[in-house]
Design a protein around this motif. Structure first.
Motif, PDB file in Angstrom:
ATOM      1  N   HIS A 136       0.819  -1.123  -0.034  1.00 37.01           N
ATOM      2  CA  HIS A 136       0.013   0.057   0.022  1.00 37.01           C
ATOM      3  C   HIS A 136       0.981   1.145   0.010  1.00 37.01           C
ATOM      4  O   HIS A 136       0.590   2.235  -0.830  1.00 37.01           O
ATOM      5  N   THR A 137       1.906   1.205   0.983  1.00 37.54           N
ATOM      6  CA  THR A 137       2.834   2.412   0.959  1.00 37.54           C
ATOM      7  C   THR A 137       3.543   2.576  -0.224  1.00 37.54           C
ATOM      8  O   THR A 137       3.545   3.723  -0.701  1.00 37.54           O
ATOM      9  N   ALA A 138       3.977   1.460  -1.035  1.00 36.99           N
ATOM     10  CA  ALA A 138       4.665   1.544  -2.186  1.00 36.99           C
ATOM     11  C   ALA A 138       3.717   2.214  -3.397  1.00 36.99           C
ATOM     12  O   ALA A 138       4.143   3.061  -4.294  1.00 36.99           O
ATOM     13  N   ILE A 139       2.417   1.834  -3.432  1.00 39.72           N
ATOM     14  CA  ILE A 139       1.582   2.141  -4.277  1.00 39.72           C
ATOM     15  C   ILE A 139       1.289   3.549  -4.248  1.00 39.72           C
ATOM     16  O   ILE A 139       1.203   4.473  -5.199  1.00 39.72           O
ATOM     17  N   ALA A 140       1.106   4.143  -2.852  1.00 40.10           N
ATOM     18  CA  ALA A 140       0.929   5.702  -2.689  1.00 40.10           C
ATOM     19  C   ALA A 140       2.070   6.423  -3.104  1.00 40.10           C
ATOM     20  O   ALA A 140       1.852   7.298  -3.713  1.00 40.10           O
ATOM     21  N   LEU A 141       3.262   5.924  -2.815  1.00 37.76           N
ATOM     22  CA  LEU A 141       4.504   6.680  -3.276  1.00 37.76           C
ATOM     23  C   LEU A 141       4.683   6.707  -4.620  1.00 37.76           C
ATOM     24  O   LEU A 141       4.814   7.623  -5.202  1.00 37.76           O
ATOM     25  N   GLY A 142       4.109   5.565  -5.508  1.00 35.36           N
ATOM     26  CA  GLY A 142       4.299   5.380  -7.026  1.00 35.36           C
ATOM     27  C   GLY A 142       3.384   6.586  -7.425  1.00 35.36           C
ATOM     28  O   GLY A 142       3.405   7.361  -8.561  1.00 35.36           O
ATOM     29  N   THR A 143       2.024   6.606  -6.766  1.00 35.78           N
ATOM     30  CA  THR A 143       1.075   7.494  -6.997  1.00 35.78           C
ATOM     31  C   THR A 143       1.529   9.081  -7.333  1.00 35.78           C
ATOM     32  O   THR A 143       1.233   9.920  -8.019  1.00 35.78           O
ATOM     33  N   ALA A 144       2.187   9.232  -5.989  1.00 38.63           N
ATOM     34  CA  ALA A 144       2.640  10.846  -5.904  1.00 38.63           C
ATOM     35  C   ALA A 144       3.726  10.876  -6.721  1.00 38.63           C
ATOM     36  O   ALA A 144       3.580  12.119  -7.131  1.00 38.63           O
ATOM     37  N   TYR A 145       4.571  10.004  -6.985  1.00 38.25           N
ATOM     38  CA  TYR A 145       5.819  10.231  -7.870  1.00 38.25           C
ATOM     39  C   TYR A 145       4.888  10.853  -9.189  1.00 38.25           C
ATOM     40  O   TYR A 145       5.541  11.681  -9.965  1.00 38.25           O
ATOM     41  N   TYR A 146       3.961   9.917  -9.678  1.00 37.95           N
ATOM     42  CA  TYR A 146       3.233  10.122 -11.241  1.00 37.95           C
ATOM     43  C   TYR A 146       2.597  11.481 -11.041  1.00 37.95           C
ATOM     44  O   TYR A 146       2.814  12.345 -11.735  1.00 37.95           O
ATOM     45  N   LEU A 147       1.872  11.632  -9.988  1.00 39.87           N
ATOM     46  CA  LEU A 147       1.106  13.018 -10.047  1.00 39.87           C
ATOM     47  C   LEU A 147       2.222  14.262  -9.905  1.00 39.87           C
ATOM     48  O   LEU A 147       1.738  15.107 -10.503  1.00 39.87           O
ATOM     49  N   ALA A 148       3.136  14.103  -9.091  1.00 39.25           N
ATOM     50  CA  ALA A 148       3.694  15.090  -8.870  1.00 39.25           C
ATOM     51  C   ALA A 148       4.610  15.687 -10.423  1.00 39.25           C
ATOM     52  O   ALA A 148       5.023  16.632 -10.454  1.00 39.25           O
ATOM     53  N   GLN A 169       1.645  -2.038  -9.683  1.00 39.76           N
ATOM     54  CA  GLN A 169       1.395  -0.935 -10.987  1.00 39.76           C
ATOM     55  C   GLN A 169      -0.092  -0.743 -11.432  1.00 39.76           C
ATOM     56  O   GLN A 169      -0.545   0.266 -11.561  1.00 39.76           O
ATOM     57  N   THR A 170      -0.732  -1.698 -10.894  1.00 38.64           N
ATOM     58  CA  THR A 170      -2.221  -1.798 -11.329  1.00 38.64           C
ATOM     59  C   THR A 170      -2.894  -0.857 -10.347  1.00 38.64           C
ATOM     60  O   THR A 170      -3.774  -0.020 -10.489  1.00 38.64           O
ATOM     61  N   GLY A 171      -2.381  -0.942  -8.974  1.00 33.05           N
ATOM     62  CA  GLY A 171      -2.564  -0.172  -8.048  1.00 33.05           C
ATOM     63  C   GLY A 171      -2.395   1.449  -8.317  1.00 33.05           C
ATOM     64  O   GLY A 171      -3.318   2.516  -8.071  1.00 33.05           O
ATOM     65  N   VAL A 172      -1.491   1.833  -8.785  1.00 36.77           N
ATOM     66  CA  VAL A 172      -0.841   3.006  -9.026  1.00 36.77           C
ATOM     67  C   VAL A 172      -1.760   3.561 -10.250  1.00 36.77           C
ATOM     68  O   VAL A 172      -2.320   4.702 -10.175  1.00 36.77           O
ATOM     69  N   GLU A 173      -2.019   2.774 -11.250  1.00 36.66           N
ATOM     70  CA  GLU A 173      -2.803   3.157 -12.475  1.00 36.66           C
ATOM     71  C   GLU A 173      -4.174   3.410 -11.935  1.00 36.66           C
ATOM     72  O   GLU A 173      -4.920   4.436 -12.462  1.00 36.66           O
TER      73      GLU A 173
END
Ligand code: NI
Length: 403
Positions: free
Chosen positions: A119-131, A388-392
């Protein structure tokens, strides 16, 4: 020509997906770093430092030390718009890991056995992408890195610390990696998704004595065993059969010797339900049954009953949006499981009491890779391709909700 252009456009992999796919090895790396360093509730210091370091690196505004070890990251889109929160829990469990993998827990007796490292890795990936794609959304995304989901609960203290204010959050989403569903699926549901979690502890006081002279005693073991049996009639006979509920006695302790009648017996258990009305009815029945059985035998009792987490109840409109986004990401409508529900509990429920939102499950079981042990099992692990599915799903949800 036009139709040809459209067709070729439709078959192109979307840039969002290809960019998130490129992140996948990094997501795995983060998840495994976190997996090796599991920390219990409100002790997520290394985890929190790891998250803060990344956010700092990417120039994302964030606040640390929220509800002790929590972090709130704020990412503003190019234009003003809605405020969306994405929640990820970060804590691990007091379990000795039995997996023999290169990324096995380095903290003996502690383990990420529920997937919160993911969950933490997915949220970080999401943050990275959005930023790095602030032009693709309006409004603000607040990422809530939450401590202590496994207990005593970090969601409530985060809300009390004001994470849903300044700016005021309009909606919230969150996910749980889920080994009860196969990889390539998402479980989304409107209304109740996870059950209320409540607990009780009861001490029954009898009168101890010689095992051969029961007439001089009040046998607390006999009373306790009748209480355990009678408690099972609550779900069987007092709850409307169309409402799901659980009453489980998980511990029962009494006695010291085979020829001694035990003076007292203690038990503890958990109660689960979806329908809020049962929150009054079930504890009352527990009390009445214990009182009645004890009275019938001349025993007395002490009962503690406390509420841990309310039921996780999804807002239908936000759940619809998650469902449509998930259908696009998964690309097989059958992969979106509609009536997924569990009697497990989650403190995501506190956020959902304050703000409309949706919590959903992301399937992570993969039998062919022996990745299907249940959550909280010492051999729990999951199919990391779900990261990656979670981030997407989160990124596409942001682009839709914060359009
Ligand atoms: Ni969990």
């Amino acid at each position: 020509m036009v139709s040809t252009f459209r067709e070729s456009q439709a078959t192109q992999p979307s840039p969002v997906r290809s960019q998130i796919q490129a992140l996948q090895p990094t997501l795995v790396e983060w998840r495994r770093w976190l997996h090796q360093r599991p920390e219990l509730g409100f002790q997520e210091h290394l985890t929190s430092e790891f998250v803060a370091r990344k956010l700092q690196e990417w120039g994302i505004e964030h606040q640390t030390g929220v509800a002790q070890t929590g972090i709130v990251a704020t990412i503003k889109g190019a234009k003003p718009g809605p405020i969306l929160a994405i929640r990820a829990d970060m804590d691990a469990l007091p379990i000795l890991e039995e997996n023999q993998v290169p990324y096995r827990s380095l903290h003996d007796g502690k383990m990420h056995a529920c997937g919160h490292d993911g969950h933490t890795a997915i949220a970080l990936g999401t943050a990275y992408y959005l930023a790095h794609h602030r032009d693709d959304f309006a409004g603000t995304v607040k990422l809530l890195f939450q401590p202590a989901e496994e207990g005593p609960g970090g969601a409530k203290p985060m809300i009390e610390a004001g994470v849903l204010e300044n700016p005021t959050v309009d909606a919230i989403v969150g996910l749980h990696l889920w080994n009860n569903l196969p990889i390539g699926t998402v479980g989304v549901r409107s209304g109740p998704l996870m059950a209320a979690t409540e607990c009780f502890r009861c001490q029954i006081h009898g009168k101890g004595g010689h095992g051969a002279m029961p007439h001089q005693t009040i046998d607390s073991i006999l009373v306790a065993s009748q209480v355990v049996q009678a408690l099972q009639t609550i779900v069987a006979r007092n709850v409307n059969p169309v409402d799901a509920a659980v009453v489980t006695v998980g511990t029962l302790h009494a006695g010291t010797a085979l020829n001694v009648i035990a003076d007292s017996a203690s038990m503890s258990g958990t109660v689960r339900y979806f329908n809020p009305e049962l929150g009054e009815h079930i504890p009352q029945r527990i009390q009445d049954i214990i009182a009645g059985v004890c009275q019938g035998h001349g025993a007395t009792y002490d009962l503690d009953y406390w509420r841990l987490y309310p039921p996780v109840i999804n807002d239908p409109a936000i759940a619809d949006l998650v469902r449509s986004v998930a259908t696009n990401v998964i690309e097989t409508p059958a992969g979106v499981v509609p009536e997924c529900q569990t009697m497990g509990g989650e403190d995501m429920s506190f956020f959902l009491q304050e703000v409309p939102g949706c919590y959903f499950f992301l399937g992570t079981a993969n039998l062919s890779q022996n990745l299907a042990y249940p959550h909280h099992h010492p051999r729990f692990d999951f199919d990391e391709s779900a990261l990656q599915t979670g981030v997407e799903i989160f990124v596409r949800f942001v682009e839709k909700y914060c359009a």
